[in-house]
Design a protein around this motif. Structure first.
Motif, PDB file in Angstrom:
ATOM      1  N   PRO A 151      11.659  10.987  -4.409  1.00 31.70           N
ATOM      2  CA  PRO A 151      12.526  10.051  -3.669  1.00 31.70           C
ATOM      3  C   PRO A 151      11.964   8.633  -3.582  1.00 31.70           C
ATOM      4  CG  PRO A 151      11.443  11.579  -2.169  1.00 31.70           C
ATOM      5  CD  PRO A 151      11.174  12.079  -3.547  1.00 31.70           C
ATOM      6  N   LEU A 152      10.651   8.494  -3.709  1.00 27.27           N
ATOM      7  CA  LEU A 152      10.065   7.154  -3.648  1.00 27.27           C
ATOM      8  C   LEU A 152      10.600   6.277  -4.770  1.00 27.27           C
ATOM      9  CD1 LEU A 152       7.961   5.836  -1.734  1.00 27.27           C
ATOM     10  CD2 LEU A 152       6.243   6.269  -3.492  1.00 27.27           C
ATOM     11  N   SER A 174       0.851  -1.190   0.000  1.00 25.54           N
ATOM     12  CA  SER A 174       0.000   0.000   0.000  1.00 25.54           C
ATOM     13  C   SER A 174       0.880   1.231   0.000  1.00 25.54           C
ATOM     14  CB  SER A 174      -0.914   0.023   1.224  1.00 25.54           C
ATOM     15  OG  SER A 174      -1.632   1.258   1.272  1.00 25.54           O
ATOM     16  N   LEU A 175       0.535   2.199  -0.850  1.00 21.96           N
ATOM     17  CA  LEU A 175       1.245   3.480  -0.884  1.00 21.96           C
ATOM     18  C   LEU A 175       0.529   4.539  -0.058  1.00 21.96           C
ATOM     19  CD1 LEU A 175       2.358   3.727  -4.621  1.00 21.96           C
ATOM     20  CD2 LEU A 175       3.566   2.748  -2.671  1.00 21.96           C
ATOM     21  N   GLY A 176      -0.568   4.142   0.609  1.00 19.75           N
ATOM     22  CA  GLY A 176      -1.259   5.074   1.478  1.00 19.75           C
ATOM     23  C   GLY A 176      -1.872   6.248   0.735  1.00 19.75           C
ATOM     24  N   GLN A 177      -2.052   7.348   1.487  1.00 23.72           N
ATOM     25  CA  GLN A 177      -2.625   8.567   0.941  1.00 23.72           C
ATOM     26  C   GLN A 177      -1.570   9.669   0.873  1.00 23.72           C
ATOM     27  OE1 GLN A 177      -5.261   8.432  -0.518  1.00 23.72           O
ATOM     28  NE2 GLN A 177      -6.817   7.193   0.512  1.00 23.72           N
ATOM     29  N   PRO A 178      -1.849  10.757   0.132  1.00 22.21           N
ATOM     30  CA  PRO A 178      -0.816  11.790  -0.081  1.00 22.21           C
ATOM     31  C   PRO A 178      -0.185  12.327   1.204  1.00 22.21           C
ATOM     32  CG  PRO A 178      -2.627  12.132  -1.604  1.00 22.21           C
ATOM     33  CD  PRO A 178      -3.052  11.013  -0.696  1.00 22.21           C
ATOM     34  N   PRO A 204       7.199  -4.275   1.066  1.00 21.57           N
ATOM     35  CA  PRO A 204       7.155  -2.851   1.426  1.00 21.57           C
ATOM     36  C   PRO A 204       7.940  -1.956   0.476  1.00 21.57           C
ATOM     37  CG  PRO A 204       8.613  -4.073   2.901  1.00 21.57           C
ATOM     38  CD  PRO A 204       7.907  -5.088   2.061  1.00 21.57           C
ATOM     39  N   ARG A 205       8.762  -2.537  -0.420  1.00 17.56           N
ATOM     40  CA  ARG A 205       9.527  -1.745  -1.380  1.00 17.56           C
ATOM     41  C   ARG A 205       8.824  -1.625  -2.724  1.00 17.56           C
ATOM     42  NH1 ARG A 205      12.183   0.709   2.366  1.00 17.56           N
ATOM     43  NH2 ARG A 205      13.502  -0.649   3.613  1.00 17.56           N
ATOM     44  N   LEU A 206       7.664  -2.211  -2.851  1.00 16.73           N
ATOM     45  CA  LEU A 206       6.928  -2.150  -4.109  1.00 16.73           C
ATOM     46  C   LEU A 206       6.286  -0.774  -4.252  1.00 16.73           C
ATOM     47  CD1 LEU A 206       5.708  -3.427  -6.641  1.00 16.73           C
ATOM     48  CD2 LEU A 206       3.914  -4.409  -5.214  1.00 16.73           C
ATOM     49  N   VAL A 207       6.724  -0.012  -5.277  1.00 20.25           N
ATOM     50  CA  VAL A 207       6.232   1.358  -5.415  1.00 20.25           C
ATOM     51  C   VAL A 207       5.574   1.622  -6.762  1.00 20.25           C
ATOM     52  CG1 VAL A 207       7.889   2.276  -3.771  1.00 20.25           C
ATOM     53  CG2 VAL A 207       8.499   2.195  -6.199  1.00 20.25           C
ATOM     54  N   ARG A 208       5.829   0.776  -7.799  1.00 20.14           N
ATOM     55  CA  ARG A 208       5.370   1.031  -9.160  1.00 20.14           C
ATOM     56  C   ARG A 208       6.103   2.245  -9.755  1.00 20.14           C
ATOM     57  NH1 ARG A 208       4.534  -2.078 -11.888  1.00 20.14           N
ATOM     58  NH2 ARG A 208       2.927  -1.202 -13.216  1.00 20.14           N
ATOM     59  N   GLY A 209       6.008   2.409 -11.069  1.00 20.82           N
ATOM     60  CA  GLY A 209       6.855   3.382 -11.748  1.00 20.82           C
ATOM     61  C   GLY A 209       6.255   4.749 -11.965  1.00 20.82           C
ATOM     62  N   MET A 210       4.931   4.902 -11.816  1.00 23.38           N
ATOM     63  CA  MET A 210       4.298   6.179 -12.112  1.00 23.38           C
ATOM     64  C   MET A 210       3.942   6.909 -10.820  1.00 23.38           C
ATOM     65  SD  MET A 210       4.052   4.028 -14.653  1.00 23.38           S
ATOM     66  CE  MET A 210       3.476   3.619 -16.280  1.00 23.38           C
ATOM     67  N   ASP A 211       3.817   8.246 -10.930  1.00 22.60           N
ATOM     68  CA  ASP A 211       3.537   9.063  -9.754  1.00 22.60           C
ATOM     69  C   ASP A 211       2.102   8.946  -9.267  1.00 22.60           C
ATOM     70  OD1 ASP A 211       6.093   9.940  -9.790  1.00 22.60           O
ATOM     71  OD2 ASP A 211       5.662  12.010 -10.352  1.00 22.60           O
ATOM     72  N   TYR A 212       1.188   8.443 -10.095  1.00 29.24           N
ATOM     73  CA  TYR A 212      -0.225   8.618  -9.776  1.00 29.24           C
ATOM     74  C   TYR A 212      -0.809   7.575  -8.823  1.00 29.24           C
ATOM     75  CZ  TYR A 212      -0.535   5.626 -14.040  1.00 29.24           C
ATOM     76  OH  TYR A 212      -0.387   4.655 -14.994  1.00 29.24           O
ATOM     77  N   TYR A 213      -0.049   6.597  -8.370  1.00 34.25           N
ATOM     78  CA  TYR A 213      -0.624   5.535  -7.545  1.00 34.25           C
ATOM     79  C   TYR A 213      -0.816   5.966  -6.092  1.00 34.25           C
ATOM     80  CZ  TYR A 213       0.037   2.135 -11.274  1.00 34.25           C
ATOM     81  OH  TYR A 213      -0.045   1.442 -12.454  1.00 34.25           O
ATOM     82  N   ASN A 214      -1.842   5.367  -5.437  1.00 40.29           N
ATOM     83  CA  ASN A 214      -2.049   5.505  -3.992  1.00 40.29           C
ATOM     84  C   ASN A 214      -2.702   4.220  -3.495  1.00 40.29           C
ATOM     85  OD1 ASN A 214      -4.662   6.271  -5.268  1.00 40.29           O
ATOM     86  ND2 ASN A 214      -5.311   6.554  -3.146  1.00 40.29           N
ATOM     87  N   LEU A 215      -2.701   4.021  -2.186  1.00 44.80           N
ATOM     88  CA  LEU A 215      -3.273   2.814  -1.573  1.00 44.80           C
ATOM     89  C   LEU A 215      -2.730   1.540  -2.229  1.00 44.80           C
ATOM     90  CD1 LEU A 215      -6.939   4.002  -0.817  1.00 44.80           C
ATOM     91  CD2 LEU A 215      -5.080   3.623   0.822  1.00 44.80           C
ATOM     92  N   THR A 216      -3.600   0.639  -2.649  1.00 42.08           N
ATOM     93  CA  THR A 216      -3.181  -0.672  -3.133  1.00 42.08           C
ATOM     94  C   THR A 216      -2.286  -0.581  -4.366  1.00 42.08           C
ATOM     95  OG1 THR A 216      -5.321  -1.529  -2.405  1.00 42.08           O
ATOM     96  CG2 THR A 216      -4.006  -2.943  -3.833  1.00 42.08           C
TER      97      THR A 216
END
Length: 433
Positions: A213-214, A176-180, A264-276
């Motif tokens: 930085p993410l 999860s990337l959580g909220q802004p 916990p290191r899974l972030v995906r490549g684009m800026d637009y993701y949040n939560l799952t």
């Protein structure tokens, strides 16, 4: 004496943009057919967006400090009107643009899917091309974890239908990337951590440190891994609502018996993701192990000019999926003709072709010989075609209103004659067999 014109050099495809030729194209058609059937079962509708979009769409949607925007986009200025345009490097931004432009969410959420070519100017390598093809699903207007889980389960259904084994051939990673606001707090801690070790940052990390930085966490540089492993984890900054959303997704996956790993290191490549966020990965294709990736992007619709609405989706590269299927030994079923039409040169062509069209209209796949050749050569080609039957439209047979039928795969079955008027019945017997 006039010198002869030089023969022009043969033209070739652009590097990294490949032709898909028969019989390999049959594998693509088979896979695309399975994808369409899957989407119909889940109630997703097809959307087709342009190959060319305004460059600003991707700069605004993907983020300026991403590899795609910085290095990989095929961008140009339209000489007719000065517009800055880009060949789409991914399809989510285009789908969201279309949804916002046409106000598709005016009557509720939409489940959409796409398939088509994308373009990135990167070094061509195994499974990665400058023109590649993606399939994806996007569920827009749905805020709950139920649709997140549905998309993940949809992927599992696809793997099982294609013959991939979870855990052995492909596995799920989840985060999860959580909220802004949670990411902002994590970002402060992350920047402080990396600034304290600035001498160990590579060039990409230094460039991303204050912009994104993410993305440093997604580095492929082995020398950076110890520093990344020691970095603050975003999951420690998540509030109760974000943790509850993640747990609800996990509850569904657990109930469905779908194994996964929290990464916990899974972030995906684009800026637009949040939560799952999630990825389906494999060890069977070397270092480039991601087959499918996706997650929630609740802020993107508003970011691209639409009314605020939640959204979640995934995308997968078809080249990589086909490579994985080949690696594990999954073969697409052959699309062979049912019959090969042998046309002796002395036979009248018109009645033979009318009979062949009758068979095709009845659903029989008939490959017609063309260009003459002897009977021996035609039968050789009939056998090589893989057809089950040869239909011989000889002059004598046609004069009697008949066609000669020979079973190519069963030598013990005698050759026999059929009345042309019986072809529709014979076609029906093939369908029912």
């Amino acid at each position: 004496m006039v010198a002869p014109l030089a023969k022009p050099a043969p033209l070739q495809a652009v590097k990294g943009m490949n032709d898909i030729l028969p019989p390999d194209s049959a594998r693509w058609e088979w896979l695309e057919g399975r994808l369409r059937a899957l989407m119909a079962r889940y109630g997703y509708a097809n959307i087709r967006t342009p190959l060319v979009e305004p460059t600003a769409l991707f700069v605004r949607g993907l983020g300026e400090v991403t590899d795609i925007v910085e290095k990989e986009m095929y961008s140009f200025v339209d000489a007719m009107n000065g517009d800055a345009l880009t060949l789409r490097p991914e399809n989510t931004a285009g789908v969201v643009r279309a949804v916002a432009e046409h106000n598709l969410l005016h009557d509720g959420g939409k489940r959409l899917w796409y398939i088509g070519a994308q373009f990135r100017h990167e070094r061509p390598q195994k499974g990665r091309y400058r023109q590649f093809h993606q399939f994806g699903a996007e569920a827009l207007g749905f805020a709950g974890p139920d649709v997140d889980a549905e998309l993940i389960l949809m992927c599992r259904a696809l793997w099982r239908e294609l013959g991939l084994v979870e855990g052995r051939d492909i596995r799920l990673e989840l985060n999860s990337l959580g909220q802004p606001d949670e990411r902002r707090a994590h970002r402060v801690a992350l920047v402080a951590h990396f600034e304290a070790h600035a001498d160990r940052l590579d060039e990409d990390a230094q460039r991303r440190l204050h912009a994104n930085p993410l993305r440093i966490l997604d580095t492929k540089n082995p020398a950076m891994q110890p520093l990344v492993e020691a970095a603050p984890q975003l999951i420690d900054f998540l509030g109760a609502a974000s943790l509850a959303h993640l747990q609800a997704v996990r509850d569904v996956l657990d109930a469905a018996g779908l194994a996964y790993r929290i990464n916990p290191r899974l972030v995906r490549g684009m800026d637009y993701y949040n939560l799952t966020v999630f990825e389906w990965v494999t060890e069977r294709l070397g270092a480039q192990g991601t087959v499918c990736g996706g997650g929630r992007y609740d802020g993107l619709i508003e970011q691209l000019g639409g009314k605020p609405a939640p959204a979640v989706g995934f995308g997968m590269g078809l080249e990589r999926l086909l490579m994985l299927l080949a690696e594990v030994g999954v073969e697409a079923p052959s699309e062979l003709p049912d019959a090969y039409a042998v046309l002796p040169e002395a036979a009248p062509l018109a009645p033979a072709m009318v009979a062949i069209e009758t068979l095709r209209a009845a659903g029989v796949k008939v490959l017609m010989h063309a260009g003459g050749h002897s009977m021996k050569a035609q039968f050789k080609r009939a056998d090589a075609s893989g057809a089950r039957f040869a239909l011989v439209f000889g002059a004598d047979e046609l004069a009697r209103g008949e066609v000669s039928l020979k079973a190519l795969r069963d030598p013990a079955q005698p050759q026999r004659s059929l009345l042309l008027a019986q072809l529709a019945g014979w076609a029906a017997s093939l369908r029912d067999a």
